[in-house]
Design a protein around this motif. Sequence first.
Motif: not given
Length: 161
Positions: A33-62
Amino acid sequence: MASIEDHLSSLLHDNPAGMAIAVAVVAVLLLLVMRMAAPSKPKTFLNPQEFQPLPLSRIDTLTHNTKRFVFKLPDPRMRLGLPTGQHITFLAKDSDGKDVYRPYTPVTDDDTLGAVEFVIKLYEQGKMSQVLAKMKVGDSMQMKGPRGRFSYTPNMKRAFG
């Protein structure tokens, strides 16, 4: 008529092996029960084998030629997955439809959840700069990584420099 509680009580009190088995079963159930209730660590985004799309959410002019690009990760609890000393490769199509690849290093660290930020100087004649300058919130950039020859491990050197 004896109740189930009476039968269990006499079984557990009169039988030490039964008591041990009952305790073991309860312990295993609690662990499951504790193992199922514990939040699983989400995987990381990057993959060294393939390109993946990421949406642009904000642009700040510096400055007149420097912008902060904030890209949203698929899960708000997700980390990018970029080790120290590594970079990310962007892939986009230029105005002629040809692939343009450029390496970039984010300004956010790998503990940042849900987003990744890049501060990028835009050059008038730069191929990727032209693509980035035309991006709008909601557009996606193809990313791949981690990339790089330097692999840092904590305490690998006493000092740098």
